[in-house]
Write an enzyme that holds these catalytic residues in place. Structure first.
Site, PDB file in Angstrom:
ATOM      1  N   GLY A 611      -0.090 -11.647  -1.607  1.00  0.00           N
ATOM      2  CA  GLY A 611      -0.190 -13.098  -1.511  1.00  0.00           C
ATOM      3  C   GLY A 611       0.562 -13.589  -0.299  1.00  0.00           C
ATOM      4  O   GLY A 611       1.451 -12.905   0.216  1.00  0.00           O
ATOM      5  N   GLY A 613       2.213 -17.372   1.297  1.00  0.00           N
ATOM      6  CA  GLY A 613       2.433 -18.782   1.021  1.00  0.00           C
ATOM      7  C   GLY A 613       3.361 -19.388   2.034  1.00  0.00           C
ATOM      8  O   GLY A 613       3.782 -18.719   2.981  1.00  0.00           O
ATOM      9  N   PHE A 615       6.309 -20.052   1.828  1.00  0.00           N
ATOM     10  CA  PHE A 615       7.653 -19.506   1.813  1.00  0.00           C
ATOM     11  C   PHE A 615       7.719 -18.088   2.357  1.00  0.00           C
ATOM     12  O   PHE A 615       8.792 -17.556   2.585  1.00  0.00           O
ATOM     13  CB  PHE A 615       8.219 -19.491   0.385  1.00  0.00           C
ATOM     14  CG  PHE A 615       8.233 -20.856  -0.228  1.00  0.00           C
ATOM     15  CD1 PHE A 615       8.306 -21.990   0.561  1.00  0.00           C
ATOM     16  CD2 PHE A 615       8.167 -21.010  -1.602  1.00  0.00           C
ATOM     17  CE1 PHE A 615       8.324 -23.257  -0.004  1.00  0.00           C
ATOM     18  CE2 PHE A 615       8.179 -22.273  -2.172  1.00  0.00           C
ATOM     19  CZ  PHE A 615       8.255 -23.398  -1.384  1.00  0.00           C
ATOM     20  N   ASP A 730       5.619 -28.327  -9.595  1.00  0.00           N
ATOM     21  CA  ASP A 730       4.443 -27.816  -8.871  1.00  0.00           C
ATOM     22  C   ASP A 730       3.546 -27.039  -9.834  1.00  0.00           C
ATOM     23  O   ASP A 730       3.148 -25.906  -9.578  1.00  0.00           O
ATOM     24  CB  ASP A 730       4.889 -26.949  -7.691  1.00  0.00           C
ATOM     25  CG  ASP A 730       3.769 -26.778  -6.656  1.00  0.00           C
ATOM     26  OD1 ASP A 730       2.767 -27.519  -6.730  1.00  0.00           O
ATOM     27  OD2 ASP A 730       3.889 -25.897  -5.792  1.00  0.00           O
TER      28      ASP A 730
END
Ligand SMILES: *[C@@H]1O[C@H](CO)[C@@H](O)[C@H](O)[C@H]1NC(C)=O
Ligand SMILES: *[C@@H]1O[C@H](CO)[C@@H](O)[C@H](O)[C@H]1NC(C)=O
Ligand SMILES: *[C@@H]1O[C@H](CO)[C@@H](O)[C@H](O)[C@H]1NC(C)=O
Ligand SMILES: *[C@@H]1O[C@H](CO)[C@@H](O)[C@H](O)[C@H]1NC(C)=O
Ligand SMILES: *[C@@H]1O[C@H](CO)[C@@H](O)[C@H](O)[C@H]1NC(C)=O
Ligand SMILES: *[C@@H]1O[C@H](CO)[C@@H](O)[C@H](O)[C@H]1NC(C)=O
Ligand SMILES: *[C@@H]1O[C@H](CO)[C@@H](O)[C@H](O)[C@H]1NC(C)=O
Length: 923
Positions: A611, A613, A615, A730
């Site tokens: 993944g 993202g 961050f 979130d």
């Protein structure tokens, strides 16, 4: 290394069958991994007994075939066919001039595990008989694997089968069909993970027809590029096709079902002056006409502006994969069949660009398999074991190889077998008359529990007749005439004979006591029995003595235990560092602390991205004990500062709930910051709803409700179980992860904030948080987030579960999902909103109830929203309304869902896509 000519269809023969040139190989690569640990078995057939070598191209160690077979002769190929570039295993063959069936037995196989087995053949005029063609059958166990048709003496031929081991060994047999002496050059066995090639299971093996690496390459790709040592044939220079490639690595998804190597995926073909690619094949001699294809795709270009690459895949004019397909950028994706394409005389696959696609279709690689025949059933396992023991005990010289009864045409001579189509065959008669048997009558015969006729006459058998033979329930005839048996006939046998149940023939055994005569049991047997314990004691005595000595030495060496001694023991660097941090009070974590080097090792040098993202990147990793983990590394450019990163870590150590993703540890090895979580094999709920995970299968309504209940429980815990309470801030389908068994857990606490409800029940924040579409509308007015903001977001998640739509529905003029559902439900018909993939399957009341809860959660006004405890209660009631019987219909539902736009029996799946949350989201 040789080119596979074997598998070409007549039409494509000229292209596929590029005779001979195939000995070119990829450049020699150095690698350090020991192949032993990979579980590879690599056999060079026909080299001297006991010899071994390491193949210089792959570094794979090869061994001689003598431990695996006791028949055949070793031969060298003719010098005229030897070239420098040739793999060593092609220099010799083992040929089988005698016997119809000759078998290799490969032991140390893990039962129920998946394997790839490859057989290779290079004739090279080893027998001087020249260019006449040779045709023989290769069997895996009792079924035909492939008919081997060797026409070119200078070409290599190979065939792969992927199979699930039924027992602890494989039997690979060469069968002479009267068209030339069978021979073989090499046998390779490669273990495969269970998840790979999902069409292969305990009742279905697949035989490779072709495995093609499209695009500009002339070399074969195999281990170490392909960690499973599949061999990918180059397939290029096709008229009307252009070649394309990338220098960037093409990644595999986590739990990829095919794990195509990057080297293969980095090259591809596209059509020239056309919007379609076409490829075809025809059924071949001996193949079951049932094909399974895997087509591999990856995007090499970063698509900008209005660029798009979308295509349909057709088989013989019918849509094969139901949806338009868009390859993923630098990830290997594939479409494959779990049901066969069958019965055609020709298979034409067309990859056709959509009208609005600006780029042509692309194809990186392709595999085609046919189902291996399974018409023959192996003999009863007990009978097989007994026969193998009998064969070994009497050193029987007959050509007894492979399965005793199956296939029928190849049954061992001297045997009669029961024949039933479905049940394992049983041995009903064994004729070992005049076979030169010596020694005693083995008790193994008593394991042939279906035997009716046992003929051991005209041998030189000695000793007594075992009484256990009387226990054979079906035995009708026991013929022991003309041997050297002694003692008396056991009374149970005599009784049976006298009752007329058994015909017992014992004539011409001079030392045997006649009928009715009582004989003493020979003292030798008694002596043997008595001596057993004595032997044990004699053997054990030195062992015991040794044990005593060792334990005395041990005691002497062991230092006296003392607490002081332990405390002055030097601590390693890692321990010291952790202690220091605890003292700082900076980060009081009870979890494991990892060093950056450790992370590097558990992620195999950050090999697999699961993944990406805002961050940073999430990698797949494996701890020492085999536990799978997800490792999130903060990127240097991350918007998330050290403080937020550590805040998430700290939150995570506070929360422990089965519906919240748990943290395994962290790394604070400046400048590197990382969090290590439990790995969630099924990826995000978002991927499942968008059809990018779960193999394209839609989640059933029951599964969706279960996920909803679990996620709601996780949130309820954050709000009610934590002191002070936590607001996640979130909540979205991309942050709900699913375990292997589809259990939902909430993830990504990067934005979550603790707030002091005792003080003022609100939190004032200055930065816009959360994801558009999920964000509490009140926030825009008040800049305040509360637990009720999470409830709003969760309402949106529920609506997505119900409708399968995204929070913002582009097709409906960017309408918000809550607005869209409310409007349509006002007309009173829930079918208008329910996800099309659920149609007609589920309890309507359950859906209504869920829709009601969802809309209340997604109320624009915070105080009208329920709290999570109530949501949990309502959802559980909704789950109860949903009939449990639906579970058993799930499978057919999947089929229906994917058959919507195809009228054939072809069910095609897309490879499970990306598996972990924290993918880029618009912020
Ligand atoms: C094959 O059979 C022949 C004749 O029976 C015998 O001489 C020869 O040794 C056998 N060869 C093998 C490899 O068993
Ligand atoms: C064997 O292969 C050759 C060449 O491809 C082909 O002409 C022949 O028909 C095949 N034999 C059989 C029995 O299929
Ligand atoms: C593709 O079209 C161009 C222009 O019409 C032509 O010059 C070229 O030869 C064509 N290429 C092929 C492979 O047909
Ligand atoms: C890949 O690298 C080679 C050598 O550096 C270069 O010649 C080639 O153009 C590159 N290919 C692509 C597609 O970038
Ligand atoms: C496959 O394509 C060929 C040539 O394009 C055509 O002649 C043949 O009929 C097609 N076969 C099927 C089964 O559609
Ligand atoms: C192209 O059309 C298909 C439906 O025909 C649609 O699903 C897809 O989104 C369109 N793609 C683009 C880039 O407009
Ligand atoms: C049977 O065995 C005995 C002793 O081992 C031997 O003397 C005799 O020749 C053998 N008979 C046959 C027919 O093999």
């Amino acid at each position: 290394m040789a080119m596979a000519c074997l598998f070409s269809s007549a039409k494509m023969a000229a292209v596929w069958c590029m005779v001979i040139l195939g000995f070119a190989m990829a450049a020699v690569r150095v690698h350090c991994q020991s192949t032993d640990t990979l579980g590879f078995i690599s056999i060079d057939c026909g080299i001297a007994a006991g010899s071994t070598y390491v193949d210089p191209t792959t570094n794979i160690p090869y061994v001689s075939d003598t431990p695996y077979i006791d028949a055949g002769v070793n031969q060298n190929i003719s010098a005229a066919y030897v070239t420098n570039l040739m793999g060593r295993r092609y220099l010799n063959v083992r040929s089988f001039p005698n016997g119809t069936r000759n078998c290799y037995t490969i032991n140390s196989i893990t039962p129920s595990s998946k394997y790839l087995i490859r057989a290779s053949f290079f004739y090279g005029n080893y027998d001087g008989l020249g260019s006449q063609s040779r045709l023989f059958d290769l069997y895996l166990g009792v079924n035909l694997w492939k008919t081997i048709n060797i026409t070119d003496p200078g070409s290599g031929y190979r065939t792969d089968v992927i199979t699930v081991a039924a027992s602890g060994s494989f039997s690979v047999c060469l069968v002479n069909t009267g068209h030339g002496t069978p021979f073989i050059s090499g046998l390779d066995v490669r273990p495969l993970k269970e998840i790979l090639y999902p069409a292969v299971n305990a009742s279905r093996s697949l035989v490779l027809t072709r495995r093609l690496n499209m695009g500009p390459t002339d070399t074969f790709i195999r281990y170490p590029d392909d960690s499973h040592d599949r061999i990918w044939d180059p397939f290029n220079n096709i008229p009307f096709w252009a070649e394309t490639s990338t220098n960037s690595t093409v990644e595999n998804f986590v739990d990829d079902k095919f794990e195509a190597p990057s080297a293969v995926m980095q090259t591809a073909v596209i059509p020239v002056n056309s919007t379609k690619l076409m490829i075809s094949w025809e059924p071949e001699l001996g193949d079951v006409n049932e094909y399974y294809a895997v087509m591999y795709f990856s995007e090499f270009l970063t698509l900008t502006g209005n660029m798009s690459r979308q295509f349909y895949v057709y088989l013989n004019g019918q849509l094969w994969y139901a949806k338009p397909f868009t390859p993923d950028y630098l990830f290997s994706d594939a479409i494959f069949g779990t049901n066969p394409a069958e019965g055609y005389q020709q298979y034409n696959v067309t990859i056709q660009a959509l009208d609005n696609s600006t780029l042509p279709p692309i194809l990186n690689a392709m595999e085609v398999y046919s189902r291996m025949s399974d018409v023959n059933v192996p003999s009863d396992a007990g009978d097989v074991d007994a026969m193998i023991a009998v064969k070994a005990w009497y050193k029987i010289k007959r050509n007894w190889m492979g399965d005793p009864c199956s296939p029928k045409a190849l049954a061992w001579d001297g045997l009669n077998c029961s024949s039933s189509l479905s049940n394992p065959p049983r041995i009903t008669a064994l004729n070992l008359s005049s076979s030169g048997l010596t020694g005693e009558i083995a008790t193994f015969f008593a394991s042939l529990t279906a035997i009716q006729i046992l003929d051991l006459s005209h041998n030189n058998l000695t000793g007594t007749i075992p009484a256990i033979l009387a226990q054979l329930p079906s035995l009708k005839i026991l013929d022991l005439t003309n041997n050297n048996l002694n003692g008396s006939v056991p009374s149970p046998l005599l009784t049976k004979a006298q009752n007329g149940e058994l015909t017992l023939r014992i004539e011409s055994n001079p030392s045997l006591c006649g009928n009715g005569t009582t004989c003493e049991i020979t003292p030798t047997t008694k002596k043997k029995k008595l001596s057993a314990p004595i032997i044990v004691i004699i053997c054990l005595a030195p062992l015991l003595l040794l044990l005593v000595v060792v334990s005395i030495i041990w005691r002497l060496r062991k230092p006296p235990s003392s607490g002081k001694g332990n405390s002055v023991e030097p601590q390693n660097e890692e321990t010291l560092k952790r202690v220091k941090e605890h003292q700082d009070g900076l980060l009081q974590l009870e979890n494991r602390q990892f060093t950056y080097m450790e992370l590097k090792s558990i992620t195999n040098n950050f090999e697999r991205v699961i993944g990406k993202g805002g961050f940073g990147t999430v990698y797949h990793g494996c701890l020492e004990d085999g536990t799978q983990v997800a490792v999130k590394i903060r990127s240097q450019s991350s918007s998330q500062g050290t403080k937020e990163f550590l805040a998430e870590a700290q939150h995570l150590t506070r929360v422990h709930h089965r519906n919240l993703v748990s943290m395994v540890g962290y790394c604070k090895d400046e400048p590197y910051l990382a969090l290590v979580y439990e790995f969630m094999a099924q990826g995000t709920l978002q991927d499942h709803l968008r059809g990018r995970a779960g193999g394209g299968r839609a989640l059933s309504w029951r599964q969706r409700l279960q996920i909803a209940v679990q996620a709601a429980q996780g949130l309820e815990y954050l709000h009610k179980g934590c002191k002070p309470p936590l607001v996640h801030r979130d909540v979205k389908t991309g942050n709900i992860l699913l375990s292997e068994s589809l259990e939902a857990k909430i993830a990504d606490f990067g934005l979550s904030k603790a707030f002091q409800s005792e003080i003022n029940n609100t939190h004032v924040s200055t930065v816009v948080m959360g994801t558009p579409g999920y964000l509490d509308p009140e926030y825009y007015a008040t800049n305040q987030l509360s637990e009720k903001s999470d409830v709003y977001s969760f309402g949106v998640v529920l609506l997505e579960l119900l409708t399968g739509q995204a929070p913002v529905i582009t097709a409906a003029g960017n309408a918000h999902i809550a607005h869209w559902v409310r409007q349509r439900l006002a007309r009173g018909n829930i079918e208008d909103v329910v996800d099309g993939r659920l149609q007609g399957e589920s309890d309507v009341n359950s859906m209504w109830k869920c829709a009601d809860v969802a809309l209340r959660c997604a109320s624009p006004v915070a105080h009208q929203r329920p709290d999570m405890a109530e949501v949990v209660t309502q959802l559980k009631e909704s789950l109860q309304l949903e009939n449990p019987y639906v579970d058993s219909r799930t499978e057919s539902l999947y089929a229906e869902a994917s058959d919507v736009s195809q009228n054939s029996a072809l069910e095609i799946e897309r490879v499970a896509a990306m598996s972990v949350a924290d993918r880029p989201s618009a912020r």
